[in-house]
Design a protein around this motif. Structure first.
Motif, mmCIF file in Angstrom:
data_model
loop_
_atom_site.group_PDB
_atom_site.id
_atom_site.type_symbol
_atom_site.label_atom_id
_atom_site.label_comp_id
_atom_site.label_asym_id
_atom_site.label_seq_id
_atom_site.Cartn_x
_atom_site.Cartn_y
_atom_site.Cartn_z
ATOM 1 N N TYR A 135 0.868 -1.182 0.000
ATOM 2 C CA TYR A 135 0.000 0.000 0.000
ATOM 3 C C TYR A 135 0.897 1.222 0.000
ATOM 4 O O TYR A 135 1.784 1.338 0.848
ATOM 5 C CB TYR A 135 -0.916 0.006 1.227
ATOM 6 C CG TYR A 135 -1.902 1.151 1.229
ATOM 7 C CD1 TYR A 135 -3.002 1.145 0.373
ATOM 8 C CD2 TYR A 135 -1.735 2.235 2.079
ATOM 9 C CE1 TYR A 135 -3.913 2.184 0.361
ATOM 10 C CE2 TYR A 135 -2.637 3.280 2.078
ATOM 11 C CZ TYR A 135 -3.730 3.251 1.219
ATOM 12 O OH TYR A 135 -4.630 4.287 1.215
ATOM 13 N N ASP A 136 0.668 2.097 -0.966
ATOM 14 C CA ASP A 136 1.499 3.290 -1.125
ATOM 15 C C ASP A 136 2.975 2.898 -1.256
ATOM 16 O O ASP A 136 3.868 3.495 -0.646
ATOM 17 C CB ASP A 136 1.299 4.241 0.061
ATOM 18 C CG ASP A 136 1.793 5.650 -0.237
ATOM 19 O OD1 ASP A 136 1.912 5.994 -1.432
ATOM 20 O OD2 ASP A 136 2.069 6.395 0.726
ATOM 21 N N THR A 169 -6.537 -3.993 -1.110
ATOM 22 C CA THR A 169 -5.921 -2.668 -1.218
ATOM 23 C C THR A 169 -6.955 -1.619 -1.599
ATOM 24 O O THR A 169 -6.893 -0.480 -1.125
ATOM 25 C CB THR A 169 -4.770 -2.670 -2.250
ATOM 26 O OG1 THR A 169 -5.254 -3.174 -3.503
ATOM 27 C CG2 THR A 169 -3.604 -3.518 -1.781
ATOM 28 N N ILE A 172 -8.855 -0.899 1.600
ATOM 29 C CA ILE A 172 -8.061 -0.054 2.492
ATOM 30 C C ILE A 172 -8.123 1.396 2.037
ATOM 31 O O ILE A 172 -8.278 2.312 2.848
ATOM 32 C CB ILE A 172 -6.603 -0.559 2.556
ATOM 33 C CG1 ILE A 172 -6.541 -1.905 3.294
ATOM 34 C CG2 ILE A 172 -5.707 0.465 3.255
ATOM 35 C CD1 ILE A 172 -5.184 -2.565 3.242
ATOM 36 N N THR A 173 -8.017 1.609 0.729
ATOM 37 C CA THR A 173 -8.099 2.969 0.187
ATOM 38 C C THR A 173 -9.449 3.605 0.514
ATOM 39 O O THR A 173 -9.519 4.761 0.948
ATOM 40 C CB THR A 173 -7.893 2.951 -1.335
ATOM 41 O OG1 THR A 173 -6.613 2.399 -1.640
ATOM 42 C CG2 THR A 173 -7.983 4.348 -1.914
#
Length: 218
Positions: A135-136, A169, A172-173
């Motif tokens: 993530y990121d 993901t 999560i975003t």
């Protein structure tokens, strides 16, 4: 025309049971973290059932402490360890260090305790597959699946788990954006509560009460 037809008996409560599963709602009073854990729990159940696995498990990776912790799991075992895990020479640590999926198809009984460390005692695990979740651009988690059957997983399993990772993901975003929006709204409400045009701070007690409410909201 020579193919034998498959006979499927339709249970009388098929519609009711499907609706119960498909329309399950979030438990009340859950925050964003609780909602994510609830969705994750359902997803791990699907993964375990899809691959007839012994355990499907999700770990967070805490980069600042170089530790792994279990968030959720679905397992046929009651021996899942309730602790954090340092990075060592096991398979989970290898996923973190290399940042790529790992597949084991023939874990020997002698090596199990060293390779698979998230049980309190050996379970007879013979196959393992684990994939990282980024993530990121940072590795933040691992999804792992194991089995007591040798050669239970393949490269196609890694690709399939990659699709689950993509869904997570995205979730999560979404939850991050919702959380940020909620926090911003609370901060704005706190500031308006203190400096808004409708406030009439006629005395010291009213000022102290308004300050207290604003600080609580912030």
């Amino acid at each position: 025309e020579f193919r034998s037809s498959k006979v499927t008996l339709k249970p009388p409560d098929l519609k009711e049971k499907f609706n119960e599963i498909a329309n399950e709602s979030f438990p009340t009073g859950m925050g964003h973290n609780g909602q994510f854990s609830f969705v994750l729990e359902k997803m791990l159940a699907v993964i375990r059932e899809a691959y007839s696995a012994h355990t499907a498990i999700f770990f967070w990776y805490h980069k600042n402490k170089e530790k792994l912790s279990i968030e959720k799991f679905n397992s046929g075992s009651t021996e899942i360890a309730n602790r954090k895990f340092d990075l060592e020479d096991d398979i989970l640590s290898k996923i973190v260090q290399k940042g790529e999926p790992e597949l084991l198809s023939d874990i020997s009984p002698a090596a199990e305790a060293d390779v698979i460390r998230y049980y309190n005692s050996p379970q007879g695990i013979r196959s393992f597959v684990g994939v990282p979740l980024f993530y990121d651009k940072s590795l933040i988690a691992i999804i792992a699946v194991d089995s007591k059957v040798g050669d239970a997983f393949g490269i196609e399993t890694i690709y399939a788990l990659g699709r689950f990772v993509r869904v997570l993901t995205m979730l999560i975003t979404i939850f991050e954006e919702k959380h940020s929006e909620t926090v911003s709204q609370q901060r704005l409400k706190a500031l308006l509560n203190l400096i808004g045009p409708d406030n009439k701070l006629d005395n010291e007690e009213e000022l102290i009460r308004t300050l207290h409410e604003s600080v609580s909201l912030l």
